[in-house]
Motif scaffolding. Structure first.
Motif, PDB file in Angstrom:
ATOM      1  N   MET A  74       0.837  -1.202   0.000  1.00 44.29           N
ATOM      2  CA  MET A  74       0.000   0.000   0.000  1.00 44.29           C
ATOM      3  C   MET A  74       0.873   1.253   0.000  1.00 44.29           C
ATOM      4  O   MET A  74       0.641   2.194  -0.772  1.00 44.29           O
ATOM      5  N   LYS A  75       1.868   1.260   0.887  1.00 44.04           N
ATOM      6  CA  LYS A  75       2.751   2.426   0.969  1.00 44.04           C
ATOM      7  C   LYS A  75       3.498   2.631  -0.349  1.00 44.04           C
ATOM      8  O   LYS A  75       3.623   3.755  -0.846  1.00 44.04           O
ATOM      9  N   ARG A  76       3.992   1.504  -0.919  1.00 41.61           N
ATOM     10  CA  ARG A  76       4.738   1.606  -2.173  1.00 41.61           C
ATOM     11  C   ARG A  76       3.829   2.078  -3.307  1.00 41.61           C
ATOM     12  O   ARG A  76       4.217   2.887  -4.144  1.00 41.61           O
ATOM     13  N   ALA A  77       2.581   1.543  -3.319  1.00 43.37           N
ATOM     14  CA  ALA A  77       1.642   1.929  -4.379  1.00 43.37           C
ATOM     15  C   ALA A  77       1.305   3.409  -4.300  1.00 43.37           C
ATOM     16  O   ALA A  77       1.174   4.085  -5.323  1.00 43.37           O
ATOM     17  N   LEU A  78       1.139   3.921  -3.070  1.00 40.62           N
ATOM     18  CA  LEU A  78       0.790   5.329  -2.916  1.00 40.62           C
ATOM     19  C   LEU A  78       1.925   6.247  -3.366  1.00 40.62           C
ATOM     20  O   LEU A  78       1.675   7.369  -3.816  1.00 40.62           O
ATOM     21  N   LYS A  79       3.168   5.765  -3.254  1.00 40.42           N
ATOM     22  CA  LYS A  79       4.324   6.576  -3.656  1.00 40.42           C
ATOM     23  C   LYS A  79       4.699   6.376  -5.123  1.00 40.42           C
ATOM     24  O   LYS A  79       5.491   7.132  -5.661  1.00 40.42           O
ATOM     25  N   GLU A  80       4.127   5.355  -5.753  1.00 35.42           N
ATOM     26  CA  GLU A  80       4.529   4.982  -7.111  1.00 35.42           C
ATOM     27  C   GLU A  80       4.111   6.059  -8.109  1.00 35.42           C
ATOM     28  O   GLU A  80       2.928   6.414  -8.188  1.00 35.42           O
ATOM     29  N   PRO A  81       5.038   6.590  -8.902  1.00 37.62           N
ATOM     30  CA  PRO A  81       4.668   7.623  -9.884  1.00 37.62           C
ATOM     31  C   PRO A  81       3.928   7.015 -11.067  1.00 37.62           C
ATOM     32  O   PRO A  81       4.077   5.833 -11.380  1.00 37.62           O
ATOM     33  N   LEU A  82       3.133   7.833 -11.746  1.00 38.01           N
ATOM     34  CA  LEU A  82       2.404   7.358 -12.925  1.00 38.01           C
ATOM     35  C   LEU A  82       3.343   6.956 -14.049  1.00 38.01           C
ATOM     36  O   LEU A  82       2.975   6.172 -14.923  1.00 38.01           O
ATOM     37  N   VAL A  86      -8.540   3.725 -15.379  1.00 33.63           N
ATOM     38  CA  VAL A  86      -7.349   3.288 -14.639  1.00 33.63           C
ATOM     39  C   VAL A  86      -6.624   4.501 -14.074  1.00 33.63           C
ATOM     40  O   VAL A  86      -6.172   4.505 -12.919  1.00 33.63           O
ATOM     41  N   PHE A  87      -6.523   5.539 -14.886  1.00 31.76           N
ATOM     42  CA  PHE A  87      -5.847   6.757 -14.439  1.00 31.76           C
ATOM     43  C   PHE A  87      -6.488   7.325 -13.180  1.00 31.76           C
ATOM     44  O   PHE A  87      -5.801   7.729 -12.237  1.00 31.76           O
ATOM     45  N   GLU A  88      -7.832   7.352 -13.154  1.00 30.13           N
ATOM     46  CA  GLU A  88      -8.520   7.916 -11.999  1.00 30.13           C
ATOM     47  C   GLU A  88      -8.213   7.130 -10.732  1.00 30.13           C
ATOM     48  O   GLU A  88      -8.080   7.696  -9.654  1.00 30.13           O
ATOM     49  N   ARG A  89      -8.088   5.816 -10.867  1.00 27.60           N
ATOM     50  CA  ARG A  89      -7.761   5.009  -9.677  1.00 27.60           C
ATOM     51  C   ARG A  89      -6.294   5.164  -9.285  1.00 27.60           C
ATOM     52  O   ARG A  89      -5.966   5.259  -8.107  1.00 27.60           O
ATOM     53  N   VAL A  90      -5.414   5.143 -10.281  1.00 26.42           N
ATOM     54  CA  VAL A  90      -3.984   5.181  -9.998  1.00 26.42           C
ATOM     55  C   VAL A  90      -3.585   6.471  -9.294  1.00 26.42           C
ATOM     56  O   VAL A  90      -2.737   6.477  -8.408  1.00 26.42           O
ATOM     57  N   ARG A  91      -4.196   7.565  -9.691  1.00 33.91           N
ATOM     58  CA  ARG A  91      -3.783   8.841  -9.107  1.00 33.91           C
ATOM     59  C   ARG A  91      -4.463   9.113  -7.766  1.00 33.91           C
ATOM     60  O   ARG A  91      -4.183  10.113  -7.110  1.00 33.91           O
ATOM     61  N   SER A  92      -5.392   8.242  -7.362  1.00 32.79           N
ATOM     62  CA  SER A  92      -6.104   8.436  -6.100  1.00 32.79           C
ATOM     63  C   SER A  92      -5.625   7.435  -5.061  1.00 32.79           C
ATOM     64  O   SER A  92      -4.793   6.576  -5.319  1.00 32.79           O
ATOM     65  N   SER A  93      -6.210   7.525  -3.882  1.00 36.65           N
ATOM     66  CA  SER A  93      -5.851   6.595  -2.805  1.00 36.65           C
ATOM     67  C   SER A  93      -6.391   5.200  -3.064  1.00 36.65           C
ATOM     68  O   SER A  93      -6.101   4.275  -2.313  1.00 36.65           O
ATOM     69  N   ALA A  94      -7.204   5.041  -4.122  1.00 36.35           N
ATOM     70  CA  ALA A  94      -7.777   3.726  -4.431  1.00 36.35           C
ATOM     71  C   ALA A  94      -6.824   2.863  -5.235  1.00 36.35           C
ATOM     72  O   ALA A  94      -7.156   1.740  -5.605  1.00 36.35           O
ATOM     73  N   LYS A  95      -5.603   3.361  -5.496  1.00 30.40           N
ATOM     74  CA  LYS A  95      -4.700   2.624  -6.371  1.00 30.40           C
ATOM     75  C   LYS A  95      -4.298   1.267  -5.788  1.00 30.40           C
ATOM     76  O   LYS A  95      -4.020   0.334  -6.523  1.00 30.40           O
ATOM     77  N   GLN A  96      -4.285   1.152  -4.448  1.00 29.89           N
ATOM     78  CA  GLN A  96      -3.924  -0.132  -3.865  1.00 29.89           C
ATOM     79  C   GLN A  96      -4.989  -1.187  -4.093  1.00 29.89           C
ATOM     80  O   GLN A  96      -4.761  -2.368  -3.878  1.00 29.89           O
ATOM     81  N   PHE A  97      -6.199  -0.769  -4.501  1.00 34.47           N
ATOM     82  CA  PHE A  97      -7.278  -1.713  -4.769  1.00 34.47           C
ATOM     83  C   PHE A  97      -7.417  -1.982  -6.265  1.00 34.47           C
ATOM     84  O   PHE A  97      -8.449  -2.470  -6.718  1.00 34.47           O
ATOM     85  N   LEU A  98      -6.375  -1.629  -7.039  1.00 34.38           N
ATOM     86  CA  LEU A  98      -6.456  -1.780  -8.484  1.00 34.38           C
ATOM     87  C   LEU A  98      -6.469  -3.238  -8.902  1.00 34.38           C
ATOM     88  O   LEU A  98      -7.004  -3.589  -9.941  1.00 34.38           O
ATOM     89  N   ALA A  99      -5.871  -4.117  -8.110  1.00 37.71           N
ATOM     90  CA  ALA A  99      -5.839  -5.547  -8.440  1.00 37.71           C
ATOM     91  C   ALA A  99      -6.968  -6.268  -7.723  1.00 37.71           C
ATOM     92  O   ALA A  99      -7.147  -6.115  -6.521  1.00 37.71           O
ATOM     93  N   GLU A 100      -7.736  -7.049  -8.469  1.00 38.90           N
ATOM     94  CA  GLU A 100      -8.864  -7.755  -7.875  1.00 38.90           C
ATOM     95  C   GLU A 100      -9.269  -8.916  -8.760  1.00 38.90           C
ATOM     96  O   GLU A 100      -8.791  -9.056  -9.888  1.00 38.90           O
TER      97      GLU A 100
END
Length: 815
Positions: free
Chosen positions: A212-220, A455-469
């Motif tokens: 989660m921490k890594r995903a939040l810091k990961e640049p686009l 995908v962009f909307e999720r990646v740039r938000s706090s929801a990026k850690q939930f991108l995989a499902e």
């Protein structure tokens, strides 16, 4: 060792006497009674024997009192002072006038005594009593020792050092102690497993938090190839034609490993663990690519295509060697519950010039691609490579023959193109890592076109850690030809125009293109419906898109050879890859099947049964003969969409048409509807009620064909021209009329095919509708087991759920 319940058991007797005649007489009597005998001439020799661990153990000692060196008293004292010997029975041998000495010996610890001359009967009695005592003592010592094992095991559990095998011997006992050991083993195993689960959950939580921490810091920018990032930072574009080397790395083993994770941990947890593992693998591989200034252009499920600009092949070959080395840590994995599936990789490298394209509408998504003859060559090399191998084209092998360890040469069957299998490098290649870019080197606005808007909307938000499902989705693979990437200077514009049109069609149905690949079997693209945006009718959306994509606009008539495969099912969707290069994709068995269907579609569209079942209410399908594809051991049904289903008004008109048929024609249509969308004439004849009407069945079928209600298929088979025709005919029958028909059909199928395996699911369907849940269960369970063996976990789950429903229904009816 003796048994207290028997006087016939033999033992090992140590005779200690300095008189040879006495020793010989005793040995004769003892051997006659079945005992084994060892002689000692004095106390010293006897003590040496008893204390020697390599010598056979003694059961009873016959000890003379008067001996030189070490007499009977002294030896007896030493035996009783030794903790390892003190329990041994010692029978003193004495003359009648040595009675006081015997009493003294018994006080020291002797077991019994015999007077000289020794009587045979008395010797037998004394020995049997001593052997029984020795046996009981041995049992007691063994019992106490094994009690000690149980105590030790309990202490080991407290110290987290318990070894289950430490109680194996004790647990084999048939008494109360053995039962205690078995109960303890079970409890200790449960405690151990519980602790392991807790540790695993804690580790899982730690990894989740780190991710989660890594995903939040990961640049686009991680969604862009590395060379593209640097070019954008410099404000430059990359050339349309590029010279260098291309590398394709294909990982094997993810499919069985996915199945193992899902079976052991369930679908959701299994998908999470699998995603984590995929990311770990790609993390290691991408690091090596960037180490030699390569760029990951695209991911294709379990594979990746990389480009090394201005490289004649050595950087690509050196990277391939490091990729194989990096994979060694993943060669043998142990799943959370101990299964040992393995992963391996094969790598192909070619050198030369390629075309570099940016494709698609920036408002939707730009897709990066490289194309040209060298990509065809790369695909051919990959086909020649085996698991764990590196293969390079002949140009690289000849150019660097002194630097590469060439193991063998291989050629393609069609073009006789030569490739070399290499095992390593003779000379090291100096790495040239990419300079580190700051995390904010590229703004979100610059990176946005490389990601789908959702995908962009999720990646740039706090929801990026939930991108995989894990979710149901439809996979669409489309193959096309018609563009000469090497010689046509307008190839990029032509390809971009076609991709933008495809993109617009797919976007209209709210799907997304995920990747575009170029190789020796033509160019193809992969799109998904249900990811990143899910709908209740994603299967229908996918099929409608395919039907539009099959009709190419006039301005794009240079595109030829369109073949499409579509599947539907549970898939792992979301972001995956390394922390330095990532993509958004949809992975699963159904994606692989869609690619296989595309390859055999032959100028058309092929859908799997899941698509057919999910969309048949709104789409009309043609039922095709079962086929086999690569990776499947058994044939399976396929379907081709041919149009939209009837509206209620159209269905009413269809029923009216059926009503105007003759009674015989109506009867034939209804009977055929019970068989299915495709039916065999012989089976239809077998269930036809009237022998007289059966004679004219061919004529009846011709009339139904003329009426546009059925069409000839293959051999003696026909199919309904539209699903609505089947439904209208079937629904016109009462339940009491359908049930015996399904029974007749099932019985006919059981007696006619030579192999029932391909018909197990169909037989389950007919027996279920015949009102025989027991037989339906048997066939559906077999079909489910076969689907599981073939790795089709979703199909297996669907069939087993049917079984559970039938079981519950059967239980209710019996109650």
């Amino acid at each position: 060792m003796s048994n207290p319940n028997s006087v016939q058991d033999s033992g090992h007797i140590l005779v200690v006497d300095d008189n040879k005649i006495n020793r010989m007489m005793l040995q004769k009597m003892l051997t006659d009674q079945g005992h084994r005998v060892t002689q000692a001439v004095d106390g010293i020799q006897a003590l040496d024997y008893l204390q020697n661990p390599s010598k056979e153990g003694v059961d009873v000692i016959l000890l003379d009192i008067l001996m030189p060196e070490l007499d009977g008293y002294q030896l007896l004292e030493k035996i009783k002072q030794d903790p390892k010997l003190h329990y041994l029975p010692v029978i003193m041998i004495s003359a009648l006038d040595e009675l006081d000495s015997v009493v003294r010996c018994i006080e020291i610890g002797a077991t019994d005594y015999l007077t000289k001359p020794v009587q045979r009967t008395l010797l037998r009695a004394r020995l049997n009593a001593s052997l029984a005592e020795k046996h009981l003592r041995d049992l007691e010592l063994e019992y106490l020792e094994q009690v000690g094992h149980v105590i030790g095991a309990a202490e080991a559990v407290q110290e987290n050092a318990y070894a289950p095998e430490s109680l194996t011997t004790v647990a084999a006992r048939e008494d109360a102690l053995g039962n205690l050991a078995r109960v303890f083993q079970r409890m200790a195993r449960e405690v151990h497993l519980r602790e392991q689960r807790l540790k695993q959950q804690l580790e899982q939580l730690r990894l989740d938090m780190e991710e989660m921490k890594r995903a939040l810091k990961e640049p686009l920018s991680v969604y862009l190839p590395m060379d593209r990032r640097h070019a954008l930072v410099r404000g430059e574009s990359l050339p349309d034609r590029a010279s260098g080397s291309a590398l394709f790395a294909d990982i094997s083993g993810f499919t069985p490993l996915t199945n193992a994770f899902v079976q052991e941990l369930g679908r959701t947890r299994g998908a999470e663990e699998m995603t984590r593992l995929i990311n770990q693998v790609f993390d290691a591989l991408v690091e090596e690519v960037h180490f030699y200034r390569g760029s990951v252009i695209s991911f294709s499920g379990d594979a990746m295509t990389c480009w090394f600009d201005e490289d004649e092949g050595m950087r690509g070959a050196a990277c391939a060697v490091l990729l194989q080395l990096a994979m060694t840590r993943f060669e043998t994995l142990i799943t959370p519950l101990g299964s040992p599936p393995s992963l391996s990789i094969k790598v192909a490298v070619v050198s030369g010039t390629v075309r570099r394209f940016l494709l698609g509408d920036p408002a939707d998504q730009i897709i990066e691609a490289i194309a040209g003859h060298k990509l065809d060559l790369l695909a051919a090399a990959e086909h020649l490579a085996r698991k764990g191998e590196i293969i390079v084209d002949g140009t690289i092998a000849e150019r660097f023959r002194e630097k590469l360890k060439v193991e063998e040469w291989r050629t393609t069957a069609e073009t006789e193109q030569a490739f070399a299998v290499i095992s390593g490098l003779n000379q090291p290649v100096i790495p040239t890592p990419w300079p580190v870019l700051p995390a904010d080197a590229l703004s979100q606005a610059v990176c946005r076109p490389w990601l789908h808007p959702a995908v962009f909307e999720r990646v740039r938000s706090s929801a990026k850690q939930f991108l995989a499902e894990l979710r149901p989705a439809a996979a669409l693979f489309l193959q096309f030809r018609g563009i000469d990437f090497d010689r046509d200077e307008m190839a990029g514009d032509r390809l971009d125009a076609y991709i933008r049109w495809v993109q617009s069609v797919i976007s209209q149905h709210e799907g997304a293109i995920l990747q575009i690949t170029f190789g020796d079997k033509g160019s193809y693209l992969y799109a998904a419906f249900g990811a990143p945006l899910a709908h209740t009718d994603d299967a229908v959306r996918a099929v409608r898109a395919t039907m539009t994509l099959q009709t190419i606009p006039a301005e794009l008539n240079y595109i030829t050879g369109v073949q499409i495969g579509v599947t539907y099912g549970q898939m792992r969707v979301g972001a995956y890859g390394g922390s330095a290069r990532r993509t958004y994709g949809v992975i699963g068995n159904r994606t692989n099947l869609a690619a296989r269907l595309m390859q055999v579609a032959e100028q058309g569209i092929l859908c799997d049964q899941a698509i057919y079942e999910a969309a048949q209410g709104e789409i009309t399908f043609e039922v095709l003969p079962p086929i086999r594809v690569k990776g499947r051991t058994e044939s399976f049904p396929v379907y081709r969409p041919i149009g939209e289903s009837f509206t209620p008004l159209e269905l009413s008109a269809l029923i009216s048409r059926i009503d105007r048929l003759s009674p015989v024609e109506q009867s034939a249509l209804k009977l055929a509807s019970a068989i299915g969308i495709e039916f065999d004439r012989d089976l239809l004849a077998a269930i036809f009620p009237s022998e007289e009407e059966k004679i004219h069945l061919s004529t009846t079928l011709q009339m139904l064909e003329k009426a546009g209600l059925i069409t000839p298929h293959t051999g003696t088979t026909y199919q309904f021209s539209h699903l609505g025709v089947l439904e209208a005919a079937y629904n016109a029958m009462l339940y009491a009329q359908r049930r015996p028909l399904h029974r007749q059909i099932a019985e006919w199928m059981e007696t006619n095919p030579t192999d029932l395996v391909p018909f197990e699911e169909t037989l389950g369907y007919h027996w279920q509708n015949a009102g025989d849940p027991a037989k339906a269960l048997r066939y559906l369970e077999k079909a489910g087991q076969r689907a599981r063996e073939n790795g089709d976990m979703e199909k297996a789950e669907q069939l087993f759920q049917q079984c559970l429903a039938l079981e519950a229904q059967s239980s209710v009816s019996q109650a």
